[in-house]
Design a protein around this motif. Structure first.
Motif, short mmCIF file in Angstrom:
data_model
loop_
_atom_site.label_atom_id
_atom_site.label_comp_id
_atom_site.label_asym_id
_atom_site.label_seq_id
_atom_site.Cartn_x
_atom_site.Cartn_y
_atom_site.Cartn_z
N ILE A 1 -1.97 7.56 -1.43
CA ILE A 1 -0.60 7.86 -1.02
C ILE A 1 -0.02 6.75 -0.16
CG2 ILE A 1 -1.03 9.09 1.17
CD1 ILE A 1 1.15 10.42 -1.69
N ASN A 2 -0.89 5.91 0.43
CA ASN A 2 -0.43 4.84 1.31
C ASN A 2 -0.45 3.46 0.66
OD1 ASN A 2 0.52 6.00 3.65
ND2 ASN A 2 -1.48 6.04 4.65
N ARG A 3 -0.97 3.36 -0.57
CA ARG A 3 -1.04 2.03 -1.19
C ARG A 3 -0.50 1.99 -2.61
NH1 ARG A 3 -0.21 -1.71 -3.25
NH2 ARG A 3 -1.11 -3.81 -3.20
N SER A 4 -0.67 3.08 -3.35
CA SER A 4 -0.25 3.08 -4.76
C SER A 4 1.26 3.22 -4.89
CB SER A 4 -0.93 4.23 -5.50
OG SER A 4 -2.33 4.08 -5.47
N GLY A 5 1.79 2.72 -6.01
CA GLY A 5 3.20 2.88 -6.34
C GLY A 5 3.37 3.76 -7.56
N PRO A 6 4.59 3.86 -8.06
CA PRO A 6 4.81 4.67 -9.27
C PRO A 6 4.09 4.08 -10.49
CG PRO A 6 6.89 4.22 -8.12
CD PRO A 6 5.86 3.35 -7.49
N THR A 7 3.99 2.72 -10.54
CA THR A 7 3.32 2.06 -11.65
C THR A 7 2.04 1.39 -11.14
OG1 THR A 7 4.61 0.04 -11.27
CG2 THR A 7 5.52 1.63 -12.82
N PHE A 8 1.28 0.80 -12.05
CA PHE A 8 0.04 0.13 -11.69
C PHE A 8 0.38 -1.22 -11.03
CE2 PHE A 8 -1.17 3.20 -14.81
CZ PHE A 8 -2.42 3.63 -14.39
N GLU A 9 -0.16 -1.43 -9.83
CA GLU A 9 0.15 -2.62 -9.06
C GLU A 9 -1.09 -3.47 -8.84
OE1 GLU A 9 2.14 -1.40 -5.51
OE2 GLU A 9 3.86 -0.54 -6.60
N VAL A 10 -0.88 -4.76 -8.57
CA VAL A 10 -1.97 -5.72 -8.49
C VAL A 10 -2.01 -6.38 -7.12
CG1 VAL A 10 -2.70 -7.99 -9.35
CG2 VAL A 10 -2.02 -6.22 -10.96
N SER A 11 -3.22 -6.58 -6.61
CA SER A 11 -3.42 -7.40 -5.41
C SER A 11 -4.73 -8.13 -5.60
CB SER A 11 -3.47 -6.53 -4.15
OG SER A 11 -3.75 -7.34 -3.02
N GLY A 12 -4.67 -9.44 -5.77
CA GLY A 12 -5.88 -10.22 -6.00
C GLY A 12 -6.56 -9.79 -7.28
N ASN A 13 -7.82 -9.39 -7.16
CA ASN A 13 -8.59 -8.97 -8.33
C ASN A 13 -8.65 -7.45 -8.46
OD1 ASN A 13 -10.22 -9.92 -10.58
ND2 ASN A 13 -11.97 -8.96 -9.57
N THR A 14 -7.67 -6.78 -7.87
CA THR A 14 -7.68 -5.31 -7.83
C THR A 14 -6.41 -4.72 -8.43
OG1 THR A 14 -9.04 -5.33 -5.82
CG2 THR A 14 -7.83 -3.31 -6.29
#
Length: 545
Positions: A190-203
């Protein structure tokens, strides 16, 4: 592609057209001719400029039409009628077209016998010829996506998952591919995800809108509140800031089951059970804000208190089942993960290994799986058959069982059960068709291979929970004599659930001192029980012996 070693866009177009049943037999010929290992063959000089691009191999429908045009004087409209007649194998039309083709070819100086041979050759390839304009469009998309996957794999897979946001089968495939490539897929937060799939580095961060029954509009309002006031600090903070139109009981339950609230409260069972309280707190906060109940500094009223039920967290198997219901596949783990050592001792194949074996000639094997669905239907003869949806860490698959097997194993093959299966299988095209020959609870099979458990603790607080898990639901607790060390009280000796395993408790008093206490009696010590004990707060580790 590896054999072809393409060095031009036309090679990819050709491969798209060739890589299908029928024409794929010509791939070795194309590759050998491309690399000079075999000379191209042209039955007549007229064919060379038309077939030179594909090294004399007829691949495209347009080539069939061009040969008819150049060799026999067809108009393009007539050539299209020829292509259709050849594809449909209409005998009367084919006989008519043969006369037209051969007569036209003879007028252009082609010997009659050779014209007949070329007509037969065209008819053979027209049956499965591919339209080049389609192949070119597919090839361009394939080239673009292959480039993106090679150079931007994390972004590419995240974008692909967003494209198939509501297709859990596809999402499961993409997640498995991400794992294969070493890309981490984080569970929804709930504190990191968005409505769509999001990317940070290799994650890749799992999309909240991909959860079952949670619409994109609701998630956009939640994310808007988070962006406006920063990360949520508690469930009460969440309830005080989110628009009540964004949530209802079902949405809160789904978010809790998926683990989206783990950053605020790790007890998913408590949050799930408190869904009504969270929704009510959200509505109270909104009513207070709209009625002007603000403090002297003009800020919104304090976040309303939320009293959640005081219940234990779900056991690992239950947590994963609930996660499966919310997400559509097992994301943070798999129910069979705890059985890894037992499966090795039982010499069980994974579904992926079994599938590969069937494709090389095997007809039976032993597989462990979690039952995710069961559907029963009537066959044409009126007998019942079952279609089982199954899952293991390597993928989802189906297996059938017929009336006798369904009657015999119905109780074992309940959705949510972990089972050991003897499967028969056959290959139909590229698909492995499996049927259940024998089924038994995986816990029973695994318990036979396990000698016991060693449970590591730092204090006595987890003992009651451990006792309950060792006893099983039917057993009553009892008190026994035990040793004590440095003021540590020995645990009550539980009445052993039926089993053959020994259980020892290892109290870790300090870095150098451990006291091991062997519990009297024998216990059922399956991997599921070991996993349940390991999940108890205060248990440091559980060793399966």
């Amino acid at each position: 592609l590896i054999d072809m070693r393409p060095d031009r866009f036309e090679d990819i177009i050709a491969l798209v057209a060739l890589y299908r049943p029928g024409p794929m037999a010509n791939i070795p010929t194309y590759c050998a001719r491309k690399h000079g290992e075999e000379e191209p063959e042209y039955l007549h000089p007229i064919l060379e400029p038309i077939l030179k691009e594909t090294f004399g191999v007829i691949i495209y429908q347009e080539q069939v039409m061009q040969v008819a045009q150049q060799m026999s004087g067809y108009s393009l409209g007539e050539a299209d009628l020829l292509r259709r007649a050849m594809g449909k194998k209409i005998r009367a039309e084919m006989d008519k077209q043969r006369v037209r083709f051969v007569d036209g070819a003879v007028k252009n100086g082609v010997p009659k016998d050779q014209a007949d041979t070329i007509f037969d050759l065209l008819a053979k390839f027209a049956d499965y010829g591919f339209n080049k304009s389609h192949a070119a469009a597919y090839a361009l998309v394939s080239y673009h996506t292959a480039y993106m996957k090679a150079h931007y794999p994390v972004e590419f897979i995240a974008a692909s998952m967003t494209l198939d946001l509501n297709n859990t089968d596809k999402l499961s495939e993409f997640r498995a591919e991400a794992q294969r490539l070493g890309i981490k897929v984080e569970p929804p937060s709930i504190n990191r995800s968005g409505p769509t799939f999001e990317v940070s580095g290799n994650t890749i961060f799992y999309a909240l809108a991909a959860l079952k029954g949670v619409g994109p509009q609701a998630i956009e309002m939640i994310v808007e509140a988070r962006n406006k006031g920063g990360p949520f600090t508690s469930l009460a903070d969440f309830a005080s800031r989110v628009n009540p139109r964004a949530i209802n009981k079902r949405i809160i339950e789904t978010l809790a089951a998926a683990g989206a609230f783990d950053c605020l409260d790790k007890n998913r069972a408590r949050v799930f059970a408190g869904a009504d309280a969270i929704v009510a707190a959200c509505q109270r906060a909104n009513e207070a804000a709209t009625s002007g109940q603000n403090d002297m500094f003009g800020n919104a009223a304090d976040a309303p208190a939320i009293i959640l039920p005081n219940i234990e967290n779900w056991l690992p198997a239950e947590r994963l089942r609930r996660e499966y219901d919310a997400i559509g596949f097992f994301l943070s783990g798999h129910p069979l993960d705890d059985y890894a050592a037992a499966l090795k001792r039982l010499r069980v194949q994974s579904w992926a290994e079994f599938s590969r074996a069937v494709k090389t000639g095997a007809t039976a094997g032993k597989v462990a799986a979690t039952v995710v669905s069961r559907m029963e239907r009537r066959t044409k003869t009126g007998n019942k058959m079952g279609i089982m949806g199954l899952s293991d860490p390597t993928g989802h698959f189906e297996a059938v069982l017929f009336s006798e097997g369904l009657a015999q194993y119905r109780d074992v093959l309940e959705p949510g059960a972990a089972v050991l299966l003897q499967l028969g299988a056959e290959l139909q095209g590229e698909d492995v068709r499996a049927r259940v020959l024998h089924a038994e609870p995986l816990d029973d099979a695994a318990a036979k291979t396990q000698r016991g458990l060693r449970i590591f603790l730092r204090d006595t607080k987890p003992l009651d929970s451990i006792v309950r898990r060792l006893q099983g639901p039917e057993a009553a607790s009892g008190n026994g004599n035990g040793a004590s060390a440095k003021g540590t009280t020995a645990p009550p000796a539980p009445r052993a659930a039926a089993g053959e395993g020994e259980v020892s408790l290892v109290m870790m008093l300090d870095l150098e001192t451990e006291v091991e206490m062997k519990l009297p009696g024998r216990f059922k010590v399956s991997p599921q029980i070991a996993g349940a004990i390991k999940a108890v707060t205060g248990v440091v580790d559980v060793q399966q012996l």
